[in-house]
Design an enzyme around this catalytic site. Structure first.
Site, PDB file in Angstrom:
ATOM      1  N   LYS A 268      23.780  13.175  48.881  1.00  0.00           N
ATOM      2  CA  LYS A 268      23.647  11.778  48.451  1.00  0.00           C
ATOM      3  C   LYS A 268      24.673  11.474  47.358  1.00  0.00           C
ATOM      4  CE  LYS A 268      18.636  11.225  49.144  1.00  0.00           C
ATOM      5  NZ  LYS A 268      18.671  10.119  50.129  1.00  0.00           N
ATOM      6  N   ARG A 342      11.538  13.588  57.979  1.00  0.00           N
ATOM      7  CA  ARG A 342      10.988  13.620  59.333  1.00  0.00           C
ATOM      8  C   ARG A 342      10.948  15.048  59.877  1.00  0.00           C
ATOM      9  NH1 ARG A 342      15.463   9.415  61.270  1.00  0.00           N
ATOM     10  NH2 ARG A 342      15.211   8.841  59.084  1.00  0.00           N
TER      11      ARG A 342
HETATM   12  N1  BES Z   1      14.109  10.317  50.749  1.00  0.00           N
HETATM   13  C1  BES Z   1      15.030   9.574  51.502  1.00  0.00           C
HETATM   14  C2  BES Z   1      14.610   8.116  51.665  1.00  0.00           C
HETATM   15  C3  BES Z   1      14.726   7.233  50.459  1.00  0.00           C
HETATM   16  C4  BES Z   1      15.916   6.645  50.114  1.00  0.00           C
HETATM   17  C5  BES Z   1      13.604   6.947  49.733  1.00  0.00           C
HETATM   18  C6  BES Z   1      15.978   5.805  49.035  1.00  0.00           C
HETATM   19  C7  BES Z   1      13.670   6.086  48.672  1.00  0.00           C
HETATM   20  C8  BES Z   1      14.871   5.522  48.311  1.00  0.00           C
HETATM   21  C9  BES Z   1      15.183  10.156  52.900  1.00  0.00           C
HETATM   22  O1  BES Z   1      15.047  11.515  53.003  1.00  0.00           O
HETATM   23  C10 BES Z   1      16.555   9.802  53.348  1.00  0.00           C
HETATM   24  O2  BES Z   1      17.478  10.237  52.728  1.00  0.00           O
HETATM   25  N2  BES Z   1      16.641   9.008  54.401  1.00  0.00           N
HETATM   26  C11 BES Z   1      17.898   8.550  54.874  1.00  0.00           C
HETATM   27  C12 BES Z   1      17.862   8.612  56.383  1.00  0.00           C
HETATM   28  C13 BES Z   1      19.193   8.396  57.021  1.00  0.00           C
HETATM   29  C14 BES Z   1      20.106   9.551  56.746  1.00  0.00           C
HETATM   30  C15 BES Z   1      18.977   8.228  58.497  1.00  0.00           C
HETATM   31  C16 BES Z   1      18.111   7.116  54.409  1.00  0.00           C
HETATM   32  O3  BES Z   1      17.154   6.337  54.405  1.00  0.00           O
HETATM   33  O4  BES Z   1      19.221   6.793  54.030  1.00  0.00           O
HETATM   34 ZN    ZN Z   2      16.881  12.547  52.548  1.00  0.00          ZN
END
Ligand code: BES
Ligand code: ZN
Ligand code: ZN
Length: 491
Positions: A268, A342
């Site tokens: 990230k 997931r």
């Molecule tokens: N934990 C994150 C989701 C998240 C993002 C929660 C921002 C709260 C605030 C999750 O594991 C994630 O990173 N999801 C990605 C999925 C994508 C790579 C398909 C997302 O939402 O960007």
């Molecule tokens: Zn994630």
């Protein structure tokens, strides 16, 4: 560890004399002159100019009687009173007590509410405990909470509701403490320790945790792929609550317990990455719910699963393009290691379907950034395979103020999650959009025929607007009050 809430709540009837207190709180309906207990007097102008509108407050020194100061709080128009107003009124009182260094508070609630008295009392208890909650801090000398004793003087029904509300409120603040604790102090093994503590506190709750070896035996290659890059081993926590008499319904709750989500190899950006300590909020909600179950003892069997792990980049991390095998035999192409929630939920849901066989299962997860775009910080998204179940959760959202809004999973989303070299892929195609729905579609492959709802709490778990009892850039404990309300209705 900083202070949580150490106040003691006791109950008295309205006929009992008001005893010495730092702050007397009077909850008063709109359009009625505030009814003070006998022996307490305040300046006349204060009482006459107070209108009782929702969240209106008036703070004054008492002229005479056992109370040092008096706080009037408006409830708005009644019949029945808006429960969110009641929660907020109680929270405002707790905060005012804290601000004025009051050690003792007496709530004087002289209202005839008929059938709505229990609900009113519950909202009062919830608001009070949540409003008194202080953020966990790790300073050398943490600030001590001033509020030590609360007396609720009211009818039998309101007091009984307030007792329930305090238990539910404590479930919420339990979850918030876990959420707000930084990731170096709330590791997967700490989540396990918290689960065991809950089980120790109740004869009806048991806790076990599958370690990586046990999960490997069960073929949980999807969950285990996430923890590969971390020095902290993953666990699958399994809590069971069994009521005193045989339950008619068995419900399974599943909470994403990512104690830190760096994204892994698909790392990230660094801005706000610190917030990813909140990626265990679904797990915190499940543990907080069990904390409340220990005090409420409802007639329903409840299982709680919390897959818990860190997601870190390392030489042994899962790599984009890797194919892993989940415990139900499906293979998954991990195209983005940041879509890890997931992956851990997949094996937890499959485990529930195969070994627990509940009547319904509900997962809670900070699963997608997309749900924050779609619904913001005030609404949780619900998806699944059962309209009845999602309708029930929407209804519980209305009751508790933890609002829930339905999002669709259509065949198109399911189709889009099919892999090219694996059965599934863990992210949707770039042109599909609907990131929350495709995540839901992915999960639907692991629930079999069991009625299932998926709550995406990525927006609501932290960062909500102030509601007096919560708000700001800290954990909300979302899910606990919602689930308790849902479970209470399962008889
Ligand atoms: N934990 C994150 C989701 C998240 C993002 C929660 C921002 C709260 C605030 C999750 O594991 C994630 O990173 N999801 C990605 C999925 C994508 C790579 C398909 C997302 O939402 O960007
Ligand atoms: Zn994630
Ligand atoms: Zn995540």
């Amino acid at each position: 560890m900083g202070i949580a809430c150490s106040m003691k709540i006791s109950f008295k009837t309205l006929s009992a004399k008001v005893t010495k207190t730092d702050l007397l709180v009077l909850l008063s309906p709109e359009g009625k002159t505030p009814k003070l207990p006998s022996g307490v007097s305040i300046p006349k102008s204060v009482a006459t100019s107070f209108l009782g509108k929702s969240r209106e407050t008036r703070f004054t020194d008492a002229i005479d009687g056992p109370a040092e100061r008096v706080l009037l709080i408006g409830l708005g128009k009644g019949k029945p009173f808006d429960l969110e107003t009641v929660r907020r009124a109680a929270a405002i009182a707790a905060q005012k007590a804290e601000k004025t260094d009051a050690a003792s508070v007496t709530f004087w609630v002289d209202l005839k509410l008929g059938k709505s008295a229990e609900d009113f009392g519950q909202a009062l208890g919830e608001g009070l405990v949540m409003g008194a909650h202080r953020l966990v801090d790790f300073k050398r000398s943490p600030k001590k909470s001033s509020l030590k004793r609360v007396v609720i003087q009211s009818s039998k029904e309101i007091s009984s509701g307030a007792k329930t509300g305090a238990i539910v409120g404590e479930g919420n603040t339990f979850a918030r403490r876990l959420q707000d604790t930084p990731a170096n102090k709330m590791r997967p093994k700490d989540m396990v320790a918290e689960a065991r503590k809950i089980a120790k506190g109740s004869p009806r709750i048991t806790a076990k945790a599958l370690d990586e070896k046990a999960m490997k035996k069960l073929g949980m290659g999807s969950l285990l792929s996430v923890s590969r890059g971390s020095s902290e081993p993953a666990y699958l926590i399994h809590l069971v609550y069994k009521p005193a008499k045989k339950a008619k319904r068995k419900i399974c709750l599943v909470g994403k317990g990512l104690t830190f989500d760096s994204g892994g190899i698909s790392i990230k950006p660094s801005a706000r990455m610190d917030e990813m300590k909140y990626d265990m909020s679904g797990g915190a909600a499940v543990l907080g719910t069990f904390h409340a179950l220990a005090g409420l003892n409802p007639d329903v069997e409840v299982h709680g699963l919390v897959p818990t792990s860190e997601n870190m980049p390392d030489a042994s991390s899962v790599k984009p393009g890797d194919v892993v095998t989940a415990s139900n035999g499906l293979t998954i192409e991990v195209l983005n290691t940041d879509a890890e929630g997931r992956l851990i939920l997949a094996d937890a849901l499959a485990y529930a379907e195969k070994t627990i066989k509940p009547d319904a299962m509900i997962d809670l997860a900070t699963l997608t950034g997309a749900v924050v775009v779609a619904l913001g910080h005030e609404l949780t998204g619900v998806m699944g395979n059962s309209k009845t179940l999602s309708d029930e959760l929407v209804a519980s959202g209305q009751t508790t103020g933890e609002l829930v809004w339905p999002l669709p999973i259509i065949d198109f989303h399911k189709e889009d999650m099919k892999g090219s070299v694996g059965d599934l892929k863990n992210i949707g195609s770039p042109s599909t959009g609907a990131g929350s729905c495709t995540a839901g579609a992915f999960l639907s492959n692991f629930v079999g025929e069991i009625p299932w709802a998926h709550l995406d709490i990525a927006g609501t778990a932290w960062g909500a607007t102030s509601r007096d009892y919560q708000g700001g850039p800290v954990g909300t404990g979302v899910g606990v009050r919602l689930l308790v309300d849902y479970l209470k209705k399962q008889k």
